[in-house]
Scaffold this motif. Structure first.
Motif, short mmCIF file in Angstrom:
data_model
loop_
_atom_site.label_atom_id
_atom_site.label_comp_id
_atom_site.label_asym_id
_atom_site.label_seq_id
_atom_site.Cartn_x
_atom_site.Cartn_y
_atom_site.Cartn_z
N ALA A 80 1.33 7.73 2.88
CA ALA A 80 0.36 8.24 3.86
C ALA A 80 -0.94 8.63 3.16
N ALA A 81 -0.83 9.26 2.00
CA ALA A 81 -2.03 9.65 1.26
C ALA A 81 -2.83 8.43 0.83
N VAL A 82 -2.14 7.40 0.38
CA VAL A 82 -2.82 6.16 -0.03
C VAL A 82 -3.52 5.52 1.16
N GLU A 83 -2.84 5.48 2.29
CA GLU A 83 -3.46 4.90 3.49
C GLU A 83 -4.67 5.71 3.94
N ARG A 84 -4.57 7.04 3.87
CA ARG A 84 -5.72 7.89 4.22
C ARG A 84 -6.89 7.61 3.29
N GLU A 85 -6.61 7.54 2.00
CA GLU A 85 -7.67 7.27 1.03
C GLU A 85 -8.30 5.91 1.27
N GLY A 133 -5.78 2.56 -3.44
CA GLY A 133 -5.05 3.69 -4.01
C GLY A 133 -5.23 3.85 -5.49
N GLY A 134 -5.71 2.78 -6.16
CA GLY A 134 -5.94 2.86 -7.60
C GLY A 134 -4.67 2.76 -8.43
N TYR A 135 -3.57 2.29 -7.84
CA TYR A 135 -2.31 2.20 -8.57
C TYR A 135 -2.26 0.90 -9.38
N SER A 136 -1.62 0.96 -10.54
CA SER A 136 -1.39 -0.25 -11.33
C SER A 136 -0.21 -1.00 -10.72
N GLN A 137 -0.01 -2.22 -11.15
CA GLN A 137 1.11 -3.00 -10.63
C GLN A 137 2.44 -2.34 -10.99
N GLU A 139 2.96 0.89 -11.42
CA GLU A 139 3.11 2.06 -10.57
C GLU A 139 3.51 1.66 -9.15
N ILE A 140 2.96 0.58 -8.65
CA ILE A 140 3.32 0.11 -7.31
C ILE A 140 4.79 -0.29 -7.28
N ALA A 141 5.24 -0.97 -8.32
CA ALA A 141 6.65 -1.37 -8.39
C ALA A 141 7.56 -0.14 -8.36
N ARG A 142 7.22 0.88 -9.13
CA ARG A 142 8.03 2.11 -9.13
C ARG A 142 7.96 2.80 -7.78
N LEU A 143 6.77 2.89 -7.22
CA LEU A 143 6.57 3.58 -5.95
C LEU A 143 7.36 2.91 -4.82
N LEU A 144 7.34 1.59 -4.79
CA LEU A 144 8.03 0.86 -3.72
C LEU A 144 9.48 0.55 -4.05
N GLY A 145 9.87 0.78 -5.31
CA GLY A 145 11.25 0.52 -5.71
C GLY A 145 11.59 -0.97 -5.76
N ILE A 146 10.63 -1.77 -6.21
CA ILE A 146 10.84 -3.22 -6.30
C ILE A 146 10.48 -3.68 -7.70
N PRO A 147 10.95 -4.87 -8.10
CA PRO A 147 10.63 -5.37 -9.45
C PRO A 147 9.13 -5.64 -9.61
N LEU A 148 8.67 -5.48 -10.85
CA LEU A 148 7.26 -5.72 -11.17
C LEU A 148 6.85 -7.15 -10.83
N GLY A 149 7.71 -8.10 -11.10
CA GLY A 149 7.41 -9.49 -10.79
C GLY A 149 7.16 -9.71 -9.30
N THR A 150 7.89 -8.99 -8.47
CA THR A 150 7.71 -9.10 -7.02
C THR A 150 6.33 -8.59 -6.62
N VAL A 151 5.91 -7.48 -7.23
CA VAL A 151 4.58 -6.93 -6.93
C VAL A 151 3.51 -7.94 -7.35
N LYS A 152 3.66 -8.51 -8.53
CA LYS A 152 2.68 -9.47 -9.02
C LYS A 152 2.59 -10.69 -8.09
N THR A 153 3.74 -11.17 -7.65
CA THR A 153 3.76 -12.32 -6.75
C THR A 153 3.09 -11.98 -5.42
N ARG A 154 3.43 -10.82 -4.87
CA ARG A 154 2.83 -10.42 -3.60
C ARG A 154 1.31 -10.32 -3.72
#
Length: 169
Positions: A80-85, A133-137, A139-154
């Motif tokens: 929610a904070a990221v979406e607000r930002e 949000g300024g998150y690295s790939q 950090e996004i993987a950890r935040l969403l609970g998905i593999p880093l490769g999935t974040v990169k592909t998305r």
């Protein structure tokens, strides 16, 4: 704190700290956030011990349920904070662009909305977390609970789709 209470809390802590931390870490994927949630949960269990109902499950189950709920709440709060930002950044960016005509700004916003609408929800979420949000790939993987490769592909596919949408527009 009375000496007996301190000993009781130490027993509670020894029995629950690791499993509660582990449950929070599985959901949050961030050791720092998991530590905070675990601390909050252990204090809540201690303070609300009178609310525990043995007929509904073990103390461990009760504590792990609280930990899971707290961790999910933390994820939702961060999103929610990221979406607000992101909304504020979009609004502020539009406000700073006083040189452009209002018509150009409207067309630009419509183009961005149209392009973003072509993305999947997962692609849009990853790109918003990264760019607004300024998150690295990682950090996004950890935040969403998905593999880093999935974040990169998305993100790669989302950027490709955005490029294609802007070229058409």
């Amino acid at each position: 704190m009375v000496l007996g209470d301190r000993a009781a809390f130490e027993l509670l802590y020894d029995a629950l700290a690791r499993p509660v931390y582990g449950a929070a870490l599985r959901t949050l994927r961030s050791p720092a956030h998991a530590e905070e949630v675990a601390q909050e949960v252990l204090l809540e269990v201690w303070r609300t011990a009178a609310a525990y109902r043995p007929e509904r499950g073990t103390v461990m189950t009760w504590a792990l349920t609280i930990a899971h709920h707290r961790a999910v709440d933390r994820v939702r709060s961060v999103r929610a904070a990221v979406e607000r930002e992101a909304r504020v950044a979009l609004r502020d960016g539009a406000a700073r662009d006083s040189v452009s005509s209002p018509a150009e700004s409207l067309l630009d916003r419509q183009g961005v909305r149209t392009a973003l609408a072509r993305l999947t929800g997962a692609q849009r979420e990853s790109l918003v977390l990264a760019y607004y949000g300024g998150y690295s790939q990682s950090e996004i993987a950890r935040l969403l609970g998905i593999p880093l490769g999935t974040v990169k592909t998305r993100m790669r596919e989302g950027l490709r789709r955005l490029r294609d949408a802007f070229e058409e527009w």
